[in-house]
Motif scaffolding. Sequence first.
Motif, short mmCIF file in Angstrom:
data_model
loop_
_atom_site.label_atom_id
_atom_site.label_comp_id
_atom_site.label_asym_id
_atom_site.label_seq_id
_atom_site.Cartn_x
_atom_site.Cartn_y
_atom_site.Cartn_z
N SER A 52 0.86 -1.19 0.00
CA SER A 52 0.00 0.00 0.00
C SER A 52 0.89 1.23 0.00
CB SER A 52 -0.89 0.00 1.25
OG SER A 52 -1.45 1.28 1.45
N ASP A 53 0.46 2.27 -0.74
CA ASP A 53 1.24 3.52 -0.68
C ASP A 53 0.69 4.45 0.39
OD1 ASP A 53 -1.05 4.18 -2.01
OD2 ASP A 53 -0.07 4.65 -3.92
N LYS A 54 -0.38 4.01 1.09
CA LYS A 54 -0.98 4.86 2.13
C LYS A 54 -0.69 4.37 3.53
CE LYS A 54 -5.16 5.74 -0.53
NZ LYS A 54 -6.30 4.87 -0.63
N ALA A 55 -0.31 3.11 3.67
CA ALA A 55 -0.18 2.52 5.01
C ALA A 55 0.91 1.45 5.01
CB ALA A 55 -1.52 1.90 5.42
N ASP A 97 -4.32 -0.27 5.37
CA ASP A 97 -5.14 0.40 4.36
C ASP A 97 -6.29 -0.53 3.96
OD1 ASP A 97 -5.99 1.99 2.27
OD2 ASP A 97 -4.28 1.55 0.97
N VAL A 102 -7.80 4.16 6.21
CA VAL A 102 -6.60 3.65 6.89
C VAL A 102 -6.87 3.61 8.39
CG1 VAL A 102 -4.17 4.14 7.42
CG2 VAL A 102 -5.04 4.50 5.09
#
Length: 285
Positions: A52-55, A97, A102
Amino acid sequence: MNYAKYHALGNDYLVLDPKDASELPAKDDIVRICHRNFGLGSDGILYGPLKSDKADFGLRIMNPDGSEAEKSGNGLRIFARYLYDTGAVKNEAFTVDTLGGVVTCKIEDGAESITVDMGKVNFAMNHIPVDGPEQSDHNFGQPLSFNGKTQTVYIADIGNPHCVVVQDEISAQQAHEDGAAIEVHEAFPNRTNVQFLKVIDRNNIQIEIWERGAGYTLASGSSSSASAAVAHRIGLCDRDITVHMPGGKIGIHIGDDFAIRMTGPATHVASMQFDDEALGFKVEA
Ligand SMILES: N[C@@H](CCC[C@H](N)C(=O)O)C(=O)O
């Protein structure tokens, strides 16, 4: 295919690790794998850890009817425990995520207790596809007609949708009958999870649950979050609430702006292999 089976207060999930499966099974195969007679049996499949690029980790949550859920409280505690069991995390906080946002998880007491910051509850109708009367912050609680009666229901979104019915008495039988009707009510084009809520006192509530895509379950973390938030919002409970369910208890703390912190256990049941021979079972349309 390898699966790790866990339960969280009787709400059971199979964890499928992408290192063992490059993609999720097809919808009909998810139904077969989760089937309690023809498959391994579970209330859903957790597919992760994904990149994940968010978490720190990504997770997809599948219901046993093959539909995808945005969030699952018990699913997140189980996934956190799986990450701990496989050495991917220790006692530090980490983020996951989900389609529903998130969340932050933390494992305490040697995995006896797992805390998830589930996000904020949104009570506005426009967060859940609903046909019918508008619910706004000024207009909380709406009449809904089902099974020949009309009751006030409260809509609460914690990443996934919930419809809460507050009553003096609740039962598993009602969850089966009315929960099933409300899940697919025309007011909810995307269907909904349903909770029947009884207030015990200002710090304790009891719920019976009918889950979207799964049916009657013994416990639910997102249902606990949504129900506690509704009980607090309508003034019947304080900010620290123990949610009593047939499978056991979850602790909910309601912070500012209805940010929910959920605490509860997750238990490893088995690590097992699904035999493709069982994919021969014919799924009813
Ligand atoms: N058991 C879960 C909820 C799982 C997702 C739900 N069925 C949905 O479709 O939203 C929980 O513990 O929160």
